[in-house]
Design an enzyme around this catalytic site. Structure first.
Site, PDB file in Angstrom:
ATOM      1  N   ASP A   8       5.057   7.206  12.741  1.00  0.00           N
ATOM      2  CA  ASP A   8       5.138   6.792  11.342  1.00  0.00           C
ATOM      3  C   ASP A   8       6.341   7.388  10.602  1.00  0.00           C
ATOM      4  O   ASP A   8       6.397   8.599  10.377  1.00  0.00           O
ATOM      5  CB  ASP A   8       3.868   7.195  10.583  1.00  0.00           C
ATOM      6  CG  ASP A   8       2.579   6.755  11.272  1.00  0.00           C
ATOM      7  OD1 ASP A   8       2.476   6.876  12.503  1.00  0.00           O
ATOM      8  OD2 ASP A   8       1.663   6.314  10.541  1.00  0.00           O
ATOM      9  N   GLU A  39       4.993   1.874   8.859  1.00  0.00           N
ATOM     10  CA  GLU A  39       4.031   1.570   7.779  1.00  0.00           C
ATOM     11  C   GLU A  39       4.205   2.415   6.526  1.00  0.00           C
ATOM     12  O   GLU A  39       3.712   2.040   5.467  1.00  0.00           O
ATOM     13  CB  GLU A  39       2.589   1.697   8.291  1.00  0.00           C
ATOM     14  CG  GLU A  39       2.167   3.130   8.560  1.00  0.00           C
ATOM     15  CD  GLU A  39       0.667   3.376   8.408  1.00  0.00           C
ATOM     16  OE1 GLU A  39      -0.079   2.424   8.160  1.00  0.00           O
ATOM     17  OE2 GLU A  39       0.264   4.541   8.535  1.00  0.00           O
ATOM     18  N   ASN A  40       4.892   3.567   6.640  1.00  0.00           N
ATOM     19  CA  ASN A  40       5.070   4.445   5.470  1.00  0.00           C
ATOM     20  C   ASN A  40       6.532   4.594   5.072  1.00  0.00           C
ATOM     21  O   ASN A  40       6.899   5.528   4.341  1.00  0.00           O
ATOM     22  CB  ASN A  40       4.506   5.844   5.740  1.00  0.00           C
ATOM     23  CG  ASN A  40       3.089   5.839   6.255  1.00  0.00           C
ATOM     24  OD1 ASN A  40       2.839   6.144   7.419  1.00  0.00           O
ATOM     25  ND2 ASN A  40       2.155   5.453   5.403  1.00  0.00           N
ATOM     26  N   ASN A  67      -2.561   0.479   8.615  1.00  0.00           N
ATOM     27  CA  ASN A  67      -3.398   0.236   7.430  1.00  0.00           C
ATOM     28  C   ASN A  67      -2.564   0.074   6.156  1.00  0.00           C
ATOM     29  O   ASN A  67      -3.055  -0.463   5.169  1.00  0.00           O
ATOM     30  CB  ASN A  67      -4.421   1.363   7.251  1.00  0.00           C
ATOM     31  CG  ASN A  67      -3.792   2.734   7.231  1.00  0.00           C
ATOM     32  OD1 ASN A  67      -3.045   3.085   8.136  1.00  0.00           O
ATOM     33  ND2 ASN A  67      -4.066   3.505   6.205  1.00  0.00           N
ATOM     34  N   HIS A  68      -1.304   0.539   6.185  1.00  0.00           N
ATOM     35  CA  HIS A  68      -0.426   0.353   5.020  1.00  0.00           C
ATOM     36  C   HIS A  68       0.438  -0.910   5.140  1.00  0.00           C
ATOM     37  O   HIS A  68       1.408  -1.067   4.391  1.00  0.00           O
ATOM     38  CB  HIS A  68       0.476   1.580   4.820  1.00  0.00           C
ATOM     39  CG  HIS A  68      -0.277   2.780   4.350  1.00  0.00           C
ATOM     40  ND1 HIS A  68      -0.811   2.874   3.088  1.00  0.00           N
ATOM     41  CD2 HIS A  68      -0.607   3.931   4.987  1.00  0.00           C
ATOM     42  CE1 HIS A  68      -1.443   4.032   2.959  1.00  0.00           C
ATOM     43  NE2 HIS A  68      -1.331   4.691   4.098  1.00  0.00           N
ATOM     44  N   HIS A 153      -3.446   2.601  16.254  1.00  0.00           N
ATOM     45  CA  HIS A 153      -3.286   3.194  14.923  1.00  0.00           C
ATOM     46  C   HIS A 153      -4.662   3.627  14.423  1.00  0.00           C
ATOM     47  O   HIS A 153      -5.489   2.781  14.068  1.00  0.00           O
ATOM     48  CB  HIS A 153      -2.665   2.146  13.984  1.00  0.00           C
ATOM     49  CG  HIS A 153      -2.122   2.728  12.729  1.00  0.00           C
ATOM     50  ND1 HIS A 153      -0.901   3.366  12.684  1.00  0.00           N
ATOM     51  CD2 HIS A 153      -2.633   2.804  11.474  1.00  0.00           C
ATOM     52  CE1 HIS A 153      -0.683   3.778  11.450  1.00  0.00           C
ATOM     53  NE2 HIS A 153      -1.724   3.462  10.697  1.00  0.00           N
ATOM     54  N   HIS A 178      -0.719   7.106  13.050  1.00  0.00           N
ATOM     55  CA  HIS A 178      -1.531   7.160  11.825  1.00  0.00           C
ATOM     56  C   HIS A 178      -1.864   8.567  11.337  1.00  0.00           C
ATOM     57  O   HIS A 178      -1.877   8.791  10.134  1.00  0.00           O
ATOM     58  CB  HIS A 178      -2.817   6.340  11.928  1.00  0.00           C
ATOM     59  CG  HIS A 178      -3.708   6.464  10.716  1.00  0.00           C
ATOM     60  ND1 HIS A 178      -3.396   5.855   9.512  1.00  0.00           N
ATOM     61  CD2 HIS A 178      -4.885   7.134  10.510  1.00  0.00           C
ATOM     62  CE1 HIS A 178      -4.367   6.145   8.629  1.00  0.00           C
ATOM     63  NE2 HIS A 178      -5.267   6.909   9.205  1.00  0.00           N
ATOM     64  N   HIS A 180      -0.141  11.270  11.649  1.00  0.00           N
ATOM     65  CA  HIS A 180       1.098  11.953  11.257  1.00  0.00           C
ATOM     66  C   HIS A 180       1.215  13.353  11.866  1.00  0.00           C
ATOM     67  O   HIS A 180       2.070  14.134  11.436  1.00  0.00           O
ATOM     68  CB  HIS A 180       1.253  12.016   9.723  1.00  0.00           C
ATOM     69  CG  HIS A 180       1.415  10.683   9.059  1.00  0.00           C
ATOM     70  ND1 HIS A 180       1.916  10.538   7.793  1.00  0.00           N
ATOM     71  CD2 HIS A 180       1.158   9.434   9.509  1.00  0.00           C
ATOM     72  CE1 HIS A 180       1.943   9.247   7.465  1.00  0.00           C
ATOM     73  NE2 HIS A 180       1.482   8.558   8.499  1.00  0.00           N
TER      74      HIS A 180
HETATM   75 FE   LIG Z   1       1.069   6.459   8.599  1.00  0.00          FE
HETATM   76 FE   LIG Z   2      -1.817   4.598   8.892  1.00  0.00          FE
END
Ligand SMILES: [Fe+2]
Ligand SMILES: [Fe+2]
Length: 270
Positions: A8, A39-40, A67-68, A153, A178, A180
C-alpha cells in the site's frame, strides 16, 4: 521469472518514494513484472488517475486497490479504460472494474494478477475463495500462465494463511496487503505457492499505519470520530516482496524488500 510486489502506497511520501525507487528496483533486481497497491496513494484515501499514471510511468505493470478503491470517485471512469488497475474480485456482481488483469510479457509469457478482499474485520463481501476458484476454472498455472499472483487484501493473518493453503500449488504467490505492517512469515508453502501475510506499506512509519499519530491516538482514547486522519510526510520505507518463479510457475523464493525510512532495510540479491 521474477515478480516485484510493493504494498500500500500511502500519500505523497509513499508515492514519491515508490516513483523514485521503482525503476532502479526493477532494473537491479531483474524483475520482469512489478505490481503496486495504490489504494491509499491519494492523501491516504483512494487513487486519483494522475497518480495511477505516475505509478505506471515509474514501471508498475499493474496496480491493485482494496477497501479504499472508491474513495476517489474519478477512478470509476478511469478503470473502465485502464484495465491494469484492478479492484478486489469478490465485490458484488455489477461493481465497476475487474478483479484480474492478464499481462503479456515481451517474450509472450502471460502473467495473471488477481486481487481478493478478506472478510474478517472487514466490510461484508462475497466469498474470496469462491471468487478465485471461478478464475482458476479458466486458467492453469504453468499451462496458460507462467505466473499467477494473488493480492489478498485483508486484516486477519489467519484468513490470509488459510487462503494461501487452499490454493497452494495452483497459484505462484499469495501476498497480503492492507495492514500496512510487513510480516516476517515470507516462505514457499509445501505445494510451491509463495506466501507473505502482509508485504507492508510504502509510507512513513513514524505514524500510525501511515496516518498522523495525534489524530489516530485520539480516536482510540476518546472513541469519537474526532480529527480527520492525514498521512504523515516523513521519509517513506518502500516495502514489498520479490518472488522468484520457476518455469512451471511455482515460487522458488519469497524475499522481503524494505528500502529507506525508519524500518530495518532488506534487499534481495540479484
Ligand atoms: Fe491500505
Ligand atoms: Fe485496505
Amino acid at each position: 521469472m521474477k515478480l516485484l510486489y510493493l504494498g500500500d502506497v500511502v500519500g505523497r511520501s509513499g508515492r514519491e518514494a515508490v516513483i523514485a525507487a521503482l525503476p532502479r528496483l526493477k532494473r537491479e533486481l531483474g524483475a520482469d513484472v512489478a505490481v503496486v497497491n495504490g489504494e491509499n496513494a491519494s492523501h491516504g484515501f483512494g487513487l486519483a488517475p494522475d497518480m495511477a499514471d505516475a505509478l505506471f510511468a515509474a514501471g508498475a505493470d499493474a496496480i491493485t486497490l482494496g477497501n479504499h478503491a472508491w474513495d476517489r470517485k474519478e477512478i470509476i471512469p478511469y478503470i473502465a479504460q485502464q484495465k491494469r488497475v484492478i479492484r478486489p474480485l469478490n465485490f458484488p456482481p455489477g461493481t465497476p472494474g475487474d478483479g484480474v488483469v492478464d499481462i503479456t510479457l515481451p517474450d509472450g509469457r502471460r502473467v495473471l494478477i488477481a486481487q481478493v478482499m478478506g472478510r474478517l474485520f472487514m466490510d461484508p463481501m462475497d466469498c474470496p475463495f469462491r471468487a478465485l476458484e471461478g478464475v482458476l476454472a479458466r486458467v492453469r498455472l504453468g499451462v496458460t500462465h507462467a505466473a499467477i499472483m494473488v493480492d489478498f487484501h485483508g486484516e486477519a493473518t489467519s484468513e490470509k494463511m488459510a487462503f494461501a493453503h487452499r490454493f497452494d500449488g495452483a497459484v505462484t504467490a499469495v501476498l497480503g496487503t492492507h495492514t500496512h505492517i510487513p510480516t516476517a512469515d515470507h516462505h514457499v508453502m509445501a505445494g510451491g505457492t509463495g506466501f507473505m501475510a502482509d508485504v507492508g506499506m510504502c509510507g512513513d512509519y513514524d505514524s500510525v499505519i501511515g496516518m498522523t499519530k495525534e489524530a489516530a491516538i485520539g480516536r482510540f482514547i476518546r472513541k469519537m470520530p474526532g480529527e480527520r486522519l492525514h498521512p504523515t510526510e516523513g521519509e517513506a520505507t518502500v516495502c514489498g516482496a520479490l518472488i522468484r518463479i520457476a518455469s512451471d510457475g511455482r515460487a522458488l523464493a519469497v524475499e522481503p524488500v524494505r528500502l529507506g525510512g525508519r524500518l530495518a532495510p532488506a534487499m534481495p540479491s540479484r
